[in-house]
Design a protein around this motif. Structure first.
Motif, PDB file in Angstrom:
ATOM      1  N   THR A   1      -3.350  -6.201  -4.787  1.00 47.62           N
ATOM      2  CA  THR A   1      -2.830  -5.329  -3.333  1.00 47.62           C
ATOM      3  C   THR A   1      -3.498  -3.791  -3.990  1.00 47.62           C
ATOM      4  N   GLY A   2      -2.809  -3.678  -5.346  1.00 43.35           N
ATOM      5  CA  GLY A   2      -3.067  -2.087  -5.767  1.00 43.35           C
ATOM      6  C   GLY A   2      -4.496  -2.131  -5.793  1.00 43.35           C
TER       7      GLY A   2
ATOM      8  N   ARG B   1      -6.588   0.928  -3.188  1.00 40.58           N
ATOM      9  CA  ARG B   1      -7.518   2.890  -3.783  1.00 40.58           C
ATOM     10  C   ARG B   1      -8.507   2.561  -3.100  1.00 40.58           C
TER      11      ARG B   1
ATOM     12  N   TYR C   1       2.018   5.924   1.681  1.00 45.40           N
ATOM     13  CA  TYR C   1       2.938   5.743   1.295  1.00 45.40           C
ATOM     14  C   TYR C   1       2.836   5.714  -0.062  1.00 45.40           C
ATOM     15  N   MET C   2       1.243   5.522  -0.764  1.00 46.53           N
ATOM     16  CA  MET C   2       1.075   5.131  -2.000  1.00 46.53           C
ATOM     17  C   MET C   2       1.032   6.395  -2.312  1.00 46.53           C
TER      18      MET C   2
ATOM     19  N   LEU D   1       6.011   1.717   0.105  1.00 47.24           N
ATOM     20  CA  LEU D   1       5.762   0.836   0.374  1.00 47.24           C
ATOM     21  C   LEU D   1       4.533   0.663   1.231  1.00 47.24           C
ATOM     22  N   VAL D   2       3.745   0.107   1.084  1.00 44.79           N
ATOM     23  CA  VAL D   2       2.756   0.254   2.978  1.00 44.79           C
ATOM     24  C   VAL D   2       3.520  -1.416   3.760  1.00 44.79           C
TER      25      VAL D   2
ATOM     26  N   ARG E   1       5.375  -8.685  -2.492  1.00 43.20           N
ATOM     27  CA  ARG E   1       6.578  -6.921  -2.743  1.00 43.20           C
ATOM     28  C   ARG E   1       7.556  -7.610  -1.975  1.00 43.20           C
TER      29      ARG E   1
ATOM     30  N   GLN F   1       6.926 -10.175   3.105  1.00 38.36           N
ATOM     31  CA  GLN F   1       5.699 -11.075   2.370  1.00 38.36           C
ATOM     32  C   GLN F   1       5.508 -12.048   1.550  1.00 38.36           C
TER      33      GLN F   1
ATOM     34  N   ASP G   1      -0.131   8.435  -7.454  1.00 42.36           N
ATOM     35  CA  ASP G   1       1.439   8.482  -7.867  1.00 42.36           C
ATOM     36  C   ASP G   1       1.839   8.130  -8.992  1.00 42.36           C
TER      37      ASP G   1
ATOM     38  N   ARG H   1       8.805   4.329  -7.461  1.00 40.06           N
ATOM     39  CA  ARG H   1       8.471   3.524  -7.773  1.00 40.06           C
ATOM     40  C   ARG H   1       9.389   1.912  -8.121  1.00 40.06           C
TER      41      ARG H   1
HETATM   42  P1  AMP Z   1      -0.137  -0.587  -7.648  1.00 39.33           P
HETATM   43  O1  AMP Z   1      -1.326  -0.885  -8.805  1.00 39.33           O
HETATM   44  O2  AMP Z   1       0.580  -2.369  -7.306  1.00 39.33           O
HETATM   45  O3  AMP Z   1       0.942   0.180  -8.588  1.00 39.33           O
HETATM   46  O4  AMP Z   1       0.159  -0.605  -6.013  1.00 39.33           O
HETATM   47  C1  AMP Z   1       0.301   0.484  -5.714  1.00 39.33           C
HETATM   48  C2  AMP Z   1       0.860   0.801  -4.831  1.00 39.33           C
HETATM   49  O5  AMP Z   1      -0.236   0.184  -3.543  1.00 39.33           O
HETATM   50  C3  AMP Z   1       2.068   0.714  -4.216  1.00 39.33           C
HETATM   51  O6  AMP Z   1       2.863   2.061  -5.017  1.00 39.33           O
HETATM   52  C4  AMP Z   1       2.469   0.895  -3.116  1.00 39.33           C
HETATM   53  O7  AMP Z   1       2.546   2.047  -2.874  1.00 39.33           O
HETATM   54  C5  AMP Z   1       0.658  -0.716  -2.178  1.00 39.33           C
HETATM   55  N1  AMP Z   1       1.488  -1.114  -2.621  1.00 39.33           N
HETATM   56  C6  AMP Z   1       0.622  -2.167  -3.667  1.00 39.33           C
HETATM   57  N2  AMP Z   1       0.286  -3.682  -3.457  1.00 39.33           N
HETATM   58  C7  AMP Z   1       1.722  -3.601  -1.946  1.00 39.33           C
HETATM   59  C8  AMP Z   1       2.184  -4.485  -1.829  1.00 39.33           C
HETATM   60  N3  AMP Z   1       2.350  -5.904  -1.583  1.00 39.33           N
HETATM   61  N4  AMP Z   1       3.507  -4.545  -0.399  1.00 39.33           N
HETATM   62  C9  AMP Z   1       3.152  -2.704  -0.104  1.00 39.33           C
HETATM   63  N5  AMP Z   1       2.433  -1.901  -0.864  1.00 39.33           N
HETATM   64  C10 AMP Z   1       1.943  -2.203  -2.088  1.00 39.33           C
END
Ligand code: AMP
Length: 215
Positions: free
Chosen positions: A31-32, A36, A52-53, A58-59, A88, A92, A164, A173
């Motif tokens: 999802t990240g 992106r 949020y990111m 969290l989104v 997360r 969810q 981030d 985070r």
């Molecule tokens: P990651 O690449 O998984 O570290 O995700 C980067 C950022 O995307 C996180 O710090 C959140 O802001 C957002 N994000 C990714 N996946 C989720 C999720 N399942 N729920 C909420 N926010 C998410």
């Protein structure tokens, strides 16, 4: 395989997921990564998610579930998937359970990557990610550096430190992980789904997961 990877930011979910896709052709769903790409493309979802990111928060669950409901029904998921960074939050995971029920999909396992906090902090501050949205290869300046000029070994585009990955966002985070995501370990343990993986060696982690899947 139909697997969820749990673990703190920097636990290695992305790297392990990429290696697992070689095992049986299952797709990595991060999802990240999806967010992106949306931020870079300036889509409505990307515009909502960016703040949020960047702050390391969290989104909202509703946005994430909208993305995942569509993604899990794409044809490439039929062979299997590795969920990286989703779910997360408890809501969810509850919504995912309902969605998988509706789609008649059965999860094989939840692999929980257990990594000490000092290792996590070191990894996150030394991580570099390919800036090419369709690549997003992950590097580490100490253990797996990109090319000497900072470009990606796979596609040649510049690697960057994510927005981030400032110290403040990283600490946020990790706090968000402890508060919102770590409770998922118990949620899935109660369902008898969790396999704890404690090795820090990538090859061993992948072997532990694939052996457990074969049982
Ligand atoms: P990651 O690449 O998984 O570290 O995700 C980067 C950022 O995307 C996180 O710090 C959140 O802001 C957002 N994000 C990714 N996946 C989720 C999720 N399942 N729920 C909420 N926010 C998410």
């Amino acid at each position: 395989m139909k697997v969820i990877l749990l673990g703190a930011p920097g636990a290695g979910k992305g790297t392990v997921a990429k290696l697992l896709t070689d095992y049986d052709g299952s797709v990595q769903i991060s999802t990240g990564d999806i967010l992106r790409v949306a931020v870079k493309a300036g889509t409505p979802v990307g515009k909502q998610a960016k703040a949020y990111m960047d702050a390391g928060g969290l989104v909202p669950d509703s946005i994430i579930m909208q993305i995942m409901e569509a993604r899990l029904q794409e044809p490439d998921c039929a062979k299997g998937f590795i969920l990286d960074g989703f779910p997360r939050t408890i809501p969810q995971s509850e919504e995912l359970k309902a969605l998988l029920g509706k789609l008649a999909i059965k999860l094989d396992m939840v692999a929980n990557l257990v990594v000490p906090r000092e290792v996590i902090l070191d990894r996150l501050t030394t991580r570099r990610t390919c800036s090419n949205s369709s690549c997003q290869e992950i590097y580490n300046v100490k253990t797996n550096p990109p090319n000497a000029d900072g470009t990606c070994k796979k596609c040649g585009k510049p690697t960057i430190q994510r927005d981030d990955e400032t110290e403040e966002a990283i600490l946020n985070r990790l706090e968000v992980y402890t508060e919102k995501t770590a409770p998922l370990i118990d949620f899935y343990r109660k369902e008898g789904m969790v396999k704890d993986v404690t090795s820090l060696d990538l090859k061993e982690i992948v072997e532990d997961i694939t052996k457990a899947l074969e049982k």
